[in-house]
Design a protein around this motif. Structure first.
Motif, PDB file in Angstrom:
ATOM      1  N   VAL A  51       0.853  -1.057   0.078  1.00 12.50           N
ATOM      2  CA  VAL A  51      -0.063   0.059  -0.011  1.00 12.50           C
ATOM      3  C   VAL A  51       1.015   1.301   0.122  1.00 12.50           C
ATOM      4  O   VAL A  51       0.592   2.300  -0.638  1.00 12.50           O
ATOM      5  CB  VAL A  51      -0.867   0.028   1.298  1.00 12.50           C
ATOM      6  N   ARG A  52       2.052   1.329   0.998  1.00 11.40           N
ATOM      7  CA  ARG A  52       2.760   2.591   0.858  1.00 11.40           C
ATOM      8  C   ARG A  52       3.399   2.450  -0.315  1.00 11.40           C
ATOM      9  O   ARG A  52       3.766   3.710  -0.701  1.00 11.40           O
ATOM     10  CB  ARG A  52       3.886   2.250   2.175  1.00 11.40           C
ATOM     11  N   ARG A  53       4.017   1.440  -1.146  1.00  7.29           N
ATOM     12  CA  ARG A  53       4.725   1.728  -2.308  1.00  7.29           C
ATOM     13  C   ARG A  53       3.660   2.037  -3.345  1.00  7.29           C
ATOM     14  O   ARG A  53       4.071   3.051  -4.229  1.00  7.29           O
ATOM     15  CB  ARG A  53       5.063   0.140  -2.744  1.00  7.29           C
ATOM     16  N   GLU A  54       2.499   1.858  -3.318  1.00  7.54           N
ATOM     17  CA  GLU A  54       1.447   2.406  -4.538  1.00  7.54           C
ATOM     18  C   GLU A  54       1.349   3.742  -4.136  1.00  7.54           C
ATOM     19  O   GLU A  54       1.231   4.386  -5.197  1.00  7.54           O
ATOM     20  CB  GLU A  54       0.139   1.365  -4.266  1.00  7.54           C
ATOM     21  N   LEU A  55       1.209   4.168  -3.009  1.00  5.80           N
ATOM     22  CA  LEU A  55       1.049   5.672  -2.396  1.00  5.80           C
ATOM     23  C   LEU A  55       2.262   6.345  -2.986  1.00  5.80           C
ATOM     24  O   LEU A  55       1.897   7.496  -3.562  1.00  5.80           O
ATOM     25  CB  LEU A  55       0.756   5.739  -0.844  1.00  5.80           C
ATOM     26  N   GLN A  56       3.366   5.840  -2.841  1.00  4.46           N
ATOM     27  CA  GLN A  56       4.540   6.856  -2.991  1.00  4.46           C
ATOM     28  C   GLN A  56       4.653   6.796  -4.687  1.00  4.46           C
ATOM     29  O   GLN A  56       5.064   7.955  -5.142  1.00  4.46           O
ATOM     30  CB  GLN A  56       5.565   5.963  -2.604  1.00  4.46           C
ATOM     31  N   ARG A  57       4.177   5.712  -5.372  1.00  2.00           N
ATOM     32  CA  ARG A  57       4.385   5.841  -6.738  1.00  2.00           C
ATOM     33  C   ARG A  57       3.198   6.762  -7.420  1.00  2.00           C
ATOM     34  O   ARG A  57       3.395   7.739  -8.175  1.00  2.00           O
ATOM     35  CB  ARG A  57       4.074   4.498  -7.462  1.00  2.00           C
ATOM     36  N   GLY A  58       1.973   6.796  -6.472  1.00  2.00           N
ATOM     37  CA  GLY A  58       1.164   7.789  -7.121  1.00  2.00           C
ATOM     38  C   GLY A  58       1.439   9.407  -6.615  1.00  2.00           C
ATOM     39  O   GLY A  58       1.321  10.131  -7.446  1.00  2.00           O
ATOM     40  N   GLN A  59       2.132   9.423  -5.552  1.00  2.00           N
ATOM     41  CA  GLN A  59       2.662  10.865  -5.114  1.00  2.00           C
ATOM     42  C   GLN A  59       3.564  11.173  -6.169  1.00  2.00           C
ATOM     43  O   GLN A  59       3.750  12.262  -6.444  1.00  2.00           O
ATOM     44  CB  GLN A  59       3.135  10.593  -3.755  1.00  2.00           C
ATOM     45  N   ALA A  60       4.481  10.240  -6.551  1.00  3.16           N
ATOM     46  CA  ALA A  60       5.562  10.628  -7.520  1.00  3.16           C
ATOM     47  C   ALA A  60       5.168  10.970  -8.722  1.00  3.16           C
ATOM     48  O   ALA A  60       5.662  11.990  -9.365  1.00  3.16           O
ATOM     49  CB  ALA A  60       6.619   9.540  -7.864  1.00  3.16           C
ATOM     50  N   VAL A  61       3.959  10.623  -9.190  1.00  2.00           N
ATOM     51  CA  VAL A  61       3.151  10.823 -10.564  1.00  2.00           C
ATOM     52  C   VAL A  61       2.740  12.243 -10.195  1.00  2.00           C
ATOM     53  O   VAL A  61       2.825  13.077 -11.129  1.00  2.00           O
ATOM     54  CB  VAL A  61       2.264   9.572 -10.829  1.00  2.00           C
ATOM     55  N   ILE A  62       2.185  12.516  -9.320  1.00  4.86           N
ATOM     56  CA  ILE A  62       1.416  13.717  -9.099  1.00  4.86           C
ATOM     57  C   ILE A  62       2.603  14.770  -9.054  1.00  4.86           C
ATOM     58  O   ILE A  62       2.421  16.173  -9.582  1.00  4.86           O
ATOM     59  CB  ILE A  62       0.663  13.730  -7.525  1.00  4.86           C
ATOM     60  N   GLU A  63       3.569  14.526  -8.321  1.00  9.64           N
ATOM     61  CA  GLU A  63       4.748  15.660  -8.318  1.00  9.64           C
ATOM     62  C   GLU A  63       5.429  15.744  -9.606  1.00  9.64           C
ATOM     63  O   GLU A  63       5.721  17.109 -10.046  1.00  9.64           O
ATOM     64  CB  GLU A  63       5.672  15.307  -7.221  1.00  9.64           C
ATOM     65  N   ALA A  64       5.435  14.776 -10.444  1.00  7.68           N
ATOM     66  CA  ALA A  64       5.892  14.934 -11.594  1.00  7.68           C
ATOM     67  C   ALA A  64       5.009  15.757 -12.496  1.00  7.68           C
ATOM     68  O   ALA A  64       5.748  16.674 -13.176  1.00  7.68           O
ATOM     69  CB  ALA A  64       6.281  13.722 -12.564  1.00  7.68           C
ATOM     70  N   GLU A  65       3.885  15.593 -12.553  1.00  2.12           N
ATOM     71  CA  GLU A  65       2.790  16.235 -13.323  1.00  2.12           C
ATOM     72  C   GLU A  65       2.964  17.826 -12.909  1.00  2.12           C
ATOM     73  O   GLU A  65       2.760  18.637 -13.785  1.00  2.12           O
ATOM     74  CB  GLU A  65       1.324  15.653 -13.085  1.00  2.12           C
ATOM     75  N   GLN A  66       2.963  18.072 -11.483  1.00  2.00           N
ATOM     76  CA  GLN A  66       3.009  19.109 -10.753  1.00  2.00           C
ATOM     77  C   GLN A  66       4.303  20.196 -11.467  1.00  2.00           C
ATOM     78  O   GLN A  66       4.345  21.332 -11.789  1.00  2.00           O
ATOM     79  CB  GLN A  66       2.893  19.590  -9.535  1.00  2.00           C
ATOM     80  N   ARG A  67       5.307  19.388 -11.600  1.00  2.00           N
ATOM     81  CA  ARG A  67       6.690  19.997 -11.973  1.00  2.00           C
ATOM     82  C   ARG A  67       6.422  20.370 -13.541  1.00  2.00           C
ATOM     83  O   ARG A  67       6.950  21.493 -14.088  1.00  2.00           O
ATOM     84  CB  ARG A  67       7.843  19.141 -11.846  1.00  2.00           C
ATOM     85  N   SER A  68       5.702  19.617 -14.350  1.00  2.00           N
ATOM     86  CA  SER A  68       5.571  19.462 -15.485  1.00  2.00           C
ATOM     87  C   SER A  68       4.600  21.103 -15.992  1.00  2.00           C
ATOM     88  O   SER A  68       5.067  21.647 -16.924  1.00  2.00           O
ATOM     89  CB  SER A  68       4.901  18.535 -16.258  1.00  2.00           C
ATOM     90  N   LEU A  69       3.722  20.911 -15.077  1.00  2.00           N
ATOM     91  CA  LEU A  69       2.637  22.301 -15.326  1.00  2.00           C
ATOM     92  C   LEU A  69       3.333  23.456 -14.908  1.00  2.00           C
ATOM     93  O   LEU A  69       3.031  24.501 -15.554  1.00  2.00           O
ATOM     94  CB  LEU A  69       1.442  22.156 -14.481  1.00  2.00           C
TER      95      LEU A  69
END
Length: 282
Positions: free
Chosen positions: A186-204
């Motif tokens: 569960v933690r790994r899944e949340l960390q992967r999701g948070q990494a995707v969100i942060e990457a999207e925020q950096r792109s924006l």
């Protein structure tokens, strides 16, 4: 009294030419031999016997059911499928053994194993019946039942029943550990999701920053007054003149003024110098 010989090793001092060192000394001694553990011998024999029964049952069932299925399919496929019948209840008994301290979860494996055994016995009986050998079909079907019975007895020999309170304690401890294990993915899944969100925020953010910089006006019309937001370079000039020109052209941001100064006046102009001229001009 029976004895047995063992070799004992110990460190002893040994002196040569006045120098003493600790060296290994080996000696063989006679010690009383422990009595033969018949319980362990019988338990091992029961386990080996159960394994042999299961092996014989697996071979017999595979041969019988494979011969039955070979009437309609290729022999290789038929005998391969025949393995699944006894292998099913054998796997269920393996699960039952692993869950021996969790009766609630082991109950499902017990029911599935009984159902798989009944199906396997029925298929073996059908093979004998269709070949006109009713007695062979009945006896052959009992082979799987005997094997499962033998393995059940072997499991009971190795089982360690728990009293109700200890069973509850084990269940709570297992639930606590299982919860921690479940949180790992569960933690790994949340960390992967948070990494995707942060990457999207950096792109924006990068897109927003690139949008604030003046775009290339090479495709804009010369008649458009907004086509050239920065004043054109008018040849060599001083830093002070470049700052004045930029301010007169409507450029107020210090960073943009500095960029213009470095473009038309001095490529090494310092931001402090440009800021001072901006203050003086203001």
């Amino acid at each position: 009294m029976k004895t047995r010989t063992i070799e004992r090793t110990r460190l002893v001092p040994h002196t040569v030419d006045g120098h003493t060192e600790m060296v290994l000394d080996r000696e063989k001694i006679e010690v009383p031999a422990p009595p033969r553990d018949w319980d362990h011998i019988v338990r091992t024999g029961v386990t080996v016997g159960a394994i042999l029964l299961v092996t014989v049952s697996l071979v017999w069932t595979t041969t019988s059911i494979g011969g039955l299925l070979a009437m309609s399919v290729v022999a290789v496929v038929a005998y391969g499928a025949g393995v699944a019948f006894d292998a099913s209840w054998i796997m269920c008994m393996g699960v039952e053994w692993l869950l021996r301290y969790d009766p609630a979860r082991a109950a499902a494996a017990q029911k599935a194993g009984r159902f798989a055994l009944a199906v396997s016995m029925g298929a073996v009986f059908a093979h004998g019946y269709l070949n006109g050998q009713l007695v062979v079909g009945v006896v052959g079907a009992l082979v799987s039942a005997l094997a499962k019975g033998g393995w059940t007895i072997a499991m009971r020999v190795h089982a360690r029943p728990l009293d109700p309170r200890t069973q509850q304690w084990v269940a709570k401890r297992r639930a606590d550990v299982d919860g921690q294990l479940a949180m790992i993915p569960v933690r790994r899944e949340l960390q992967r999701g948070q990494a995707v969100i942060e990457a999207e925020q950096r792109s924006l953010a990068a897109l927003a920053d690139s949008g604030s910089v003046d775009p290339d006006e090479s495709g804009q019309s010369a008649d458009d007054p907004a086509a050239d937001p920065e004043p054109p370079a008018a040849g060599p000039m001083t830093i002070k003149d470049a700052v004045r020109t930029a301010l007169d052209s409507g450029i107020r941001e210090p960073d943009r003024v500095l960029a213009y100064v470095r473009q038309v006046a001095d490529a090494n102009a310092k931001s402090d110098t440009v800021a001072r001229y901006i203050r003086l001009a203001g």
